[in-house]
Design a protein around this motif. Structure first.
Motif, PDB file in Angstrom:
ATOM      1  N   ARG A 207       0.840  -1.202   0.000  1.00 53.69           N
ATOM      2  CA  ARG A 207       0.000   0.000   0.000  1.00 53.69           C
ATOM      3  C   ARG A 207       0.877   1.254   0.000  1.00 53.69           C
ATOM      4  NH1 ARG A 207      -2.502  -1.003   4.386  1.00 53.69           N
ATOM      5  NH2 ARG A 207      -3.790  -2.593   3.421  1.00 53.69           N
ATOM      6  N   GLU A 208       1.926   1.246   0.805  1.00 54.00           N
ATOM      7  CA  GLU A 208       2.838   2.400   0.829  1.00 54.00           C
ATOM      8  C   GLU A 208       3.551   2.565  -0.505  1.00 54.00           C
ATOM      9  OE1 GLU A 208       5.409   2.967   4.210  1.00 54.00           O
ATOM     10  OE2 GLU A 208       4.024   1.825   5.468  1.00 54.00           O
ATOM     11  N   LEU A 209       3.891   1.444  -1.145  1.00 53.38           N
ATOM     12  CA  LEU A 209       4.522   1.536  -2.458  1.00 53.38           C
ATOM     13  C   LEU A 209       3.564   2.160  -3.471  1.00 53.38           C
ATOM     14  CD1 LEU A 209       6.430  -1.866  -2.714  1.00 53.38           C
ATOM     15  CD2 LEU A 209       7.400   0.406  -2.403  1.00 53.38           C
ATOM     16  N   GLY A 210       2.277   1.805  -3.392  1.00 57.52           N
ATOM     17  CA  GLY A 210       1.289   2.397  -4.285  1.00 57.52           C
ATOM     18  C   GLY A 210       1.174   3.899  -4.077  1.00 57.52           C
ATOM     19  N   GLN A 211       1.159   4.316  -2.829  1.00 54.33           N
ATOM     20  CA  GLN A 211       1.085   5.754  -2.535  1.00 54.33           C
ATOM     21  C   GLN A 211       2.344   6.473  -3.014  1.00 54.33           C
ATOM     22  OE1 GLN A 211       0.412   5.712   1.672  1.00 54.33           O
ATOM     23  NE2 GLN A 211      -1.761   5.175   1.467  1.00 54.33           N
ATOM     24  N   ALA A 212       3.503   5.833  -2.815  1.00 50.56           N
ATOM     25  CA  ALA A 212       4.756   6.439  -3.254  1.00 50.56           C
ATOM     26  C   ALA A 212       4.830   6.517  -4.775  1.00 50.56           C
ATOM     27  CB  ALA A 212       5.940   5.652  -2.704  1.00 50.56           C
ATOM     28  N   ALA A 213       4.252   5.532  -5.471  1.00 53.34           N
ATOM     29  CA  ALA A 213       4.245   5.567  -6.938  1.00 53.34           C
ATOM     30  C   ALA A 213       3.421   6.742  -7.445  1.00 53.34           C
ATOM     31  CB  ALA A 213       3.702   4.255  -7.489  1.00 53.34           C
ATOM     32  N   VAL A 214       2.291   7.005  -6.809  1.00 60.40           N
ATOM     33  CA  VAL A 214       1.470   8.151  -7.216  1.00 60.40           C
ATOM     34  C   VAL A 214       2.232   9.451  -6.958  1.00 60.40           C
ATOM     35  CG1 VAL A 214      -0.657   9.419  -6.724  1.00 60.40           C
ATOM     36  CG2 VAL A 214      -0.707   6.935  -6.906  1.00 60.40           C
ATOM     37  N   ARG A 215       2.931   9.520  -5.834  1.00 62.99           N
ATOM     38  CA  ARG A 215       3.738  10.725  -5.554  1.00 62.99           C
ATOM     39  C   ARG A 215       4.867  10.867  -6.585  1.00 62.99           C
ATOM     40  NH1 ARG A 215       2.984   9.022  -0.228  1.00 62.99           N
ATOM     41  NH2 ARG A 215       5.046   8.051  -0.172  1.00 62.99           N
ATOM     42  N   LYS A 216       5.484   9.746  -6.961  1.00 62.35           N
ATOM     43  CA  LYS A 216       6.588   9.783  -7.926  1.00 62.35           C
ATOM     44  C   LYS A 216       6.115  10.320  -9.268  1.00 62.35           C
ATOM     45  CE  LYS A 216       9.969   7.033 -10.374  1.00 62.35           C
ATOM     46  NZ  LYS A 216      10.720   5.798 -10.453  1.00 62.35           N
ATOM     47  N   TYR A 217       4.919   9.930  -9.660  1.00 55.00           N
ATOM     48  CA  TYR A 217       4.393  10.367 -10.950  1.00 55.00           C
ATOM     49  C   TYR A 217       3.493  11.594 -10.806  1.00 55.00           C
ATOM     50  CZ  TYR A 217       6.453   6.038 -12.441  1.00 55.00           C
ATOM     51  OH  TYR A 217       7.346   5.036 -12.688  1.00 55.00           O
ATOM     52  N   HIS A 218       3.691  12.368  -9.752  1.00 53.25           N
ATOM     53  CA  HIS A 218       3.050  13.663  -9.521  1.00 53.25           C
ATOM     54  C   HIS A 218       1.528  13.576  -9.606  1.00 53.25           C
ATOM     55  CE1 HIS A 218       7.076  15.257  -9.692  1.00 53.25           C
ATOM     56  NE2 HIS A 218       7.240  14.715 -10.882  1.00 53.25           N
TER      57      HIS A 218
END
Length: 142
Positions: free
Chosen positions: A104-115
């Motif tokens: 779940r944290e990886l999913g949230q971080a992926a959204v942050r990475k792709y702005h």
């Protein structure tokens, strides 16, 4: 003879619990539960603490894995981090309890990475840890 045995048994059945409760209560009351509050003991404890070498606190295995996965996600891609998460869960089953929260944290971080581009983050989703990566990508915590 049977009546005498019954009387003794009944007496023991009544007296034995009372004796056990009383002795247990006295034992608990007799024990000193607090350390002595003398200045000597406190100063020795403080001196021992001051002389102890500073050792780094042990890092929890899930925290180390979380840091490694987030670093891989930001440096490389979410696919690499998810592959590593899946391999780690297969290799170390003791960490399975953290799998959903990590994904779940990886999913949230992926959204942050792709702005904030949820569709781009969701393109990496796969059924690792019950699709928690996709749930994290869609969660409002981004």
């Amino acid at each position: 003879m049977k009546q005498l045995a019954r009387r003794i048994g009944r007496s023991l059945a009544f007296v034995l619990p009372l004796v056990l409760v009383t002795t247990g209560t006295l034992a608990v009351a007799k024990v000193s539960w607090a350390p002595p509050a003398t200045a000597d003991v406190q100063s020795l404890t403080a001196a021992a603490d001051a002389q102890a070498p500073a050792q780094p606190a042990p890092v929890a295995p899930d925290a180390a894995l979380r840091a490694r996965l987030l670093r891989e996600l930001t440096v490389k891609s979410p696919a690499v981090a998810l592959n590593d998460l899946e391999r780690t869960m297969d290799r170390e089953p003791s960490l399975r309890q953290y799998c959903s929260s990590l994904a779940r944290e990886l999913g949230q971080a992926a959204v942050r990475k792709y702005h904030g581009d949820v569709h781009k983050a969701l393109s990496y989703a796969r059924p690792v840890c019950d699709a928690s990566f996709a749930a994290g990508s869609l969660s409002p915590a981004n």
